[in-house]
Design an enzyme around this catalytic site. Structure first.
Site, PDB file in Angstrom:
ATOM      1  N   ASP A  13     -33.348 -14.504 -53.611  1.00 20.86           N
ATOM      2  CA  ASP A  13     -33.274 -15.456 -52.491  1.00 20.86           C
ATOM      3  C   ASP A  13     -33.034 -16.893 -52.949  1.00 20.86           C
ATOM      4  O   ASP A  13     -33.743 -17.414 -53.811  1.00 20.86           O
ATOM      5  CB  ASP A  13     -34.596 -15.377 -51.715  1.00 20.86           C
ATOM      6  CG  ASP A  13     -34.541 -16.093 -50.386  1.00 20.86           C
ATOM      7  OD1 ASP A  13     -34.349 -17.319 -50.368  1.00 20.86           O
ATOM      8  OD2 ASP A  13     -34.702 -15.424 -49.354  1.00 20.86           O
ATOM      9  N   SER A  40     -30.244 -17.450 -47.601  1.00 21.43           N
ATOM     10  CA  SER A  40     -31.022 -16.329 -47.075  1.00 21.43           C
ATOM     11  C   SER A  40     -30.584 -15.998 -45.650  1.00 21.43           C
ATOM     12  O   SER A  40     -29.419 -15.682 -45.409  1.00 21.43           O
ATOM     13  CB  SER A  40     -32.511 -16.667 -47.170  1.00 21.43           C
ATOM     14  OG  SER A  40     -33.315 -15.530 -47.009  1.00 21.43           O
TER      15      SER A  40
END
Length: 281
Positions: free
Chosen positions: A159, A39
């Site tokens: 993510d 991320s």
């Protein structure tokens, strides 16, 4: 010869801490054989590999309130809280140009961690040319609920923090056995069950394996922290984490908090730099 690695946790705007740490590494010409980011960790890690000191904090402060960068309007209009065109096209190609050539020329290998929503399992994707691999970076940073699923090579991704927030064990399996791990939570932090679990279960009901993974995330995360402590005791990893708690949200817009989190990363890295140099010898 033992390969050295850098493992970078995410955390949305909290991850600006990592940008501070990496800028100090650039100041001291710290190099490693491989970087893996999750991320925000992936986004800041890319600028480390391209050796662009200060790039991430600069655009974070300048555009934090720009509706094209991050806004409810963008979320309602496109399904993405962070504007895809702005963040992954205009920003790297016009406003704060990303040095694609320097990235490609750096012998350090770069990987991002994503979560496969169909299997619930982590995917570890290598990026060699970010002009072609930008969707891999975007997928790693596409937060659940507030991002559209990103399709890469036929895989539906979001993510990476859901499946593997701190991919130290995968990196060790890949041969990187001497690793610096940059965390974005202070020592003593314990992750609790996802407060958005019920909403996520509804939103991703067609992906039951993904929902199961979300429900288990806190258990995986806390177990990883336990194992990291053991590896640190053995001298196989070196951990850098916030030395104090700063209350900052994943979508923070307060410039003072963003700057403070970055400055803390700089401060902590400077205090550890001699240890880092010795560790990598």
């Amino acid at each position: 010869m033992t390969k050295t690695g850098l493992v970078l946790e995410g955390g949305g705007m909290r991850g600006i801490y990592t940008a501070g740490v990496l800028d100090v590494f650039l100041d001291h010409n710290i190099t490693v054989d491989g970087v893996i980011g999750v991320s925000a960790g992936a986004i800041h890690g890319a600028s480390f590999v391209s050796k662009q000191r200060g790039r991430n904090i600069a655009y974070s402060l300048e555009y934090r309130n720009n509706k094209e960068y991050m806004s409810l309007k963008s979320l309602l209009k496109t399904g993405n809280l962070f504007g895809v065109d702005f963040c992954y096209d205009r920003l790297p190609n016009e406003l704060y140009p990303f040095d694609y050539e320097a990235f490609a020329a750096n012998p350090t290998r770069f990987y991002v961690c994503c979560t496969n929503v169909e299997t619930g399992q982590p995917e570890y994707l290598e990026c060699t040319d970010l002009r072609k691999d930008m969707d891999k970076l975007r997928a790693s940073a596409s937060l659940p609920i507030v991002s559209q699923i990103v399709e890469v090579d036929g895989k539906k991704l979001l993510d990476g923090g859901t499946a593997d927030s701190i991919p130290i064990f995968q990196f060790r399996r890949m041969g990187y056995r001497k690793d610096i791990v940059v965390l974005t939570r202070p020592e003593g932090y314990v992750k609790e069950e996802d407060s958005m679990l019920k909403l996520e279960a509804i939103r991703y009901k067609e992906y039951p394996e993904y929902v199961k993974r979300i429900a288990m995330r806190h258990l995986y995360y806390n177990k990883t922290l336990e194992k990291l402590a053991e590896l640190e005791q053995k001298g196989e990893v070196l951990i850098i984490r916030p030395s104090v708690q700063i209350d900052i949200s994943r979508t923070e817009k307060d410039d003072k908090k963003i700057q403070a989190m970055y400055d803390l990363g700089v401060y902590d890295a400077q205090n550890k730099i001699e240890e880092v140099v010795e560790f990598l010898k």
